[in-house]
Design a protein around this motif. Structure first.
Motif, PDB file in Angstrom:
ATOM      1  N   GLU A 119       0.822  -1.217   0.000  1.00  0.00           N
ATOM      2  CA  GLU A 119       0.000   0.000   0.000  1.00  0.00           C
ATOM      3  C   GLU A 119       0.855   1.267   0.000  1.00  0.00           C
ATOM      4  OE1 GLU A 119      -0.203  -2.352   2.464  1.00  0.00           O
ATOM      5  OE2 GLU A 119      -1.892  -3.480   1.588  1.00  0.00           O
ATOM      6  N   SER A 120       2.171   1.135   0.151  1.00  0.00           N
ATOM      7  CA  SER A 120       3.037   2.298   0.310  1.00  0.00           C
ATOM      8  C   SER A 120       3.521   2.845  -1.028  1.00  0.00           C
ATOM      9  CB  SER A 120       4.253   1.931   1.170  1.00  0.00           C
ATOM     10  OG  SER A 120       5.183   2.982   1.194  1.00  0.00           O
ATOM     11  N   ALA A 121       3.615   4.157  -1.111  1.00  0.00           N
ATOM     12  CA  ALA A 121       4.174   4.808  -2.296  1.00  0.00           C
ATOM     13  C   ALA A 121       5.696   4.775  -2.275  1.00  0.00           C
ATOM     14  CB  ALA A 121       3.684   6.244  -2.382  1.00  0.00           C
ATOM     15  N   GLN A 122       6.291   4.411  -1.128  1.00  0.00           N
ATOM     16  CA  GLN A 122       7.745   4.455  -0.989  1.00  0.00           C
ATOM     17  C   GLN A 122       8.443   3.479  -1.936  1.00  0.00           C
ATOM     18  OE1 GLN A 122       8.865   6.855   0.935  1.00  0.00           O
ATOM     19  NE2 GLN A 122       6.766   7.324   1.565  1.00  0.00           N
ATOM     20  N   ARG A 123       7.788   2.358  -2.212  1.00  0.00           N
ATOM     21  CA  ARG A 123       8.435   1.365  -3.083  1.00  0.00           C
ATOM     22  C   ARG A 123       8.636   1.890  -4.497  1.00  0.00           C
ATOM     23  NH1 ARG A 123       3.699  -2.979  -4.677  1.00  0.00           N
ATOM     24  NH2 ARG A 123       2.074  -1.456  -5.091  1.00  0.00           N
ATOM     25  N   TRP A 124       7.878   2.946  -4.892  1.00  0.00           N
ATOM     26  CA  TRP A 124       8.029   3.516  -6.228  1.00  0.00           C
ATOM     27  C   TRP A 124       9.331   4.303  -6.366  1.00  0.00           C
ATOM     28  CZ3 TRP A 124       5.210   2.015 -10.276  1.00  0.00           C
ATOM     29  CH2 TRP A 124       4.005   1.348 -10.011  1.00  0.00           C
TER      30      TRP A 124
END
Length: 459
Positions: A119-124
């Motif tokens: 659900e995290s945008a950090q992996r992008w």
């Protein structure tokens, strides 16, 4: 034997050795890139396919533009930029999972557990890292081949490119080979640590470039970006050429499944003991063993005839890959080794792919150049790999969709039985690619007949 290798400059040998290192780094990572994206960073099959496809496509589209920049600033500076970016990029792929784990988004101890990463945008953050790798890699494609051309004479150029081709294949083979021992010893974390291997290879290449590469600067040569952009527009508005590019795209869409679909498919269908990185090595091995013989055999035939033969082999390749699911799950005893039928038929399909490539690749550039306007062959050949850009984006994207539909990630299901029910038609994936290959083969026949009539009319 050693006599054949004499007469080449230090810049030539440095370029070829760093090419070997760069290819080992690239293929070590790229053969498992979709597995890294899904198993380490939690991307879905479709997301992983999109990211990988854009990355692969950019490596084919950008070299013409970065090659122009390399002509302006000099090959040595270009290689320093390239290997610096590659080292940073591969190191970034290795470090990113640790950063995400420190944020509490994933737990890599024991079995990998996603605790918010999906659900995290950090992996992008993977996107700018892949962009760095894409730009660095795009310099390599133009500068290394340019160095081989500039550092050889007419007398030894063929031998020079033969050495270059050998280095490419040695690098590709070694990079893929190291993945299996890493995965056996470290499990899925091997997909992380392969990036440190690749960073070490490109760092070694950077050191060699700084220390030993002494080629001329070549400052101010080549076309401007405006001229290259105008050339791209010209190619895209040439109906004959763009049609040929779109037809050959079908072949490469199937060929790219060696990296897009095959690794996930065999691990999910044949089990975690399967070795997709080793199976992929069958392709370059087949090409190396057959390309010279097939090229001689087709010497008296037209390029279009040789390409058509190869195009009709590709549907058979995809059918062979599908057929592994027809034989059940019992291991097949080959006498010297036992193999899961999925793995065995995958290797058979990869052999057929290699044969098809031997019929097509050596003759495509020849045929493509003949379709270009007289006097503009060089500029048009600069865009001859547009098919690889298109097929990367489409092929990887389609792979992600088909995997999620027919052969989904087992961890998404509560029980093994539920997953088996969802993947009972996993082999249907290869029917789609067989159809694409067959349509492309038939289209090439029609294309040949049409241009023959047009040429006769204009004669």
């Amino acid at each position: 034997m050693l006599q054949k290798f004499k007469g080449f400059t230090r810049a030539f040998w440095t370029a070829n050795i760093v090419e070997l290192l760069e290819r080992a780094a690239y293929y070590g990572v790229f053969i498992v890139i979709t597995l890294y994206l899904s198993r380490i960073l939690g991307f879905s099959d479709m997301e992983a396919g999109l990211i990988s496809g854009v990355f692969s496509g950019g490596l084919y589209l950008l070299p013409t533009f970065t090659g122009a920049l390399a002509d302006k600033i000099g090959f040595k500076y270009s290689l320093i930029i390239a290997f610096s970016l590659l080292t940073l990029g591969y190191f970034g792929l290795g470090v990113l999972p640790s950063i995400l784990e420190s944020m509490g988004l994933v737990d890599y101890s024991g079995d990998i557990t996603f605790t918010g990463i999906v659900e995290s945008a950090q992996r992008w953050a993977i996107v700018p890292i892949m962009l760095v790798l894409m730009i660095g890699g795009s310099f390599i494609k133009s500068v290394i081949t340019g160095t081989v051309a500039k550092e050889t004479s007419e007398a030894n150029r063929a031998q020079g490119f033969s050495i270059f081709y050998m280095m490419v294949n040695i690098g590709a083979f070694s990079g893929k080979t190291i993945v299996k021992p890493l995965r056996d010893s470290m499990g899925d974390l091997g997909y992380v640590y392969i990036n440190y291997f690749s960073a070490a290879m490109t760092l070694l290449g950077l050191i060699m470039i700084v220390a030993f590469y002494k080629s001329a600067k070549h400052t101010g040569e080549g076309k401007t970006f405006g001229e290259i952009w105008a050339g791209l527009i010209k190619v895209c508005t040439n109906g004959r050429l763009i049609t040929l590019i779109l037809i050959i795209t079908g072949f490469w869409m199937v060929q790219h499944q060696l990296y897009a679909t095959m690794p996930k498919y065999v691990l999910r269908m044949a089990g975690e003991n399967a070795s997709p990185s080793w199976y992929a090595n069958v392709n370059p091995l087949t090409v190396v063993l057959t390309v010279a013989f097939i090229t001689r055999m087709m010497a008296s035939k037209t390029p279009l005839f040789s390409m058509t033969v190869g195009m009709f082999i590709m549907p058979l390749s995809a059918i062979a890959m599908a057929s592994g699911n027809w034989f059940g799950h019992a291991e097949i005893d080959l006498g010297f080794i036992s193999m899961h039928p999925i793995a065995l038929m995958m290797i058979a399909g990869i052999v057929l792919q290699g044969l098809a490539e031997s019929f097509i690749s050596p003759r495509f550039l020849q045929f493509f150049s003949l379709q270009a306007p007289k006097g503009e062959e060089g500029m048009y050949l600069g865009f001859s790999h547009l098919h690889s850009f298109i097929s990367s984006v489409l092929g990887f994207g389609l792979s992600g969709y088909l995997l999620s539909k027919y052969c989904p990630e087992p961890k998404l299901f509560e029980t093994r039985e539920a997953w088996e029910a969802a993947s009972v038609n996993a082999h249907f994936i290869w029917y789609y690619f067989a159809a694409i290959a067959l349509v492309s083969a038939i289209s090439l026949i029609i294309y040949g007949k049409v241009i023959k009539k047009l040429d006769a009319k204009n004669a």
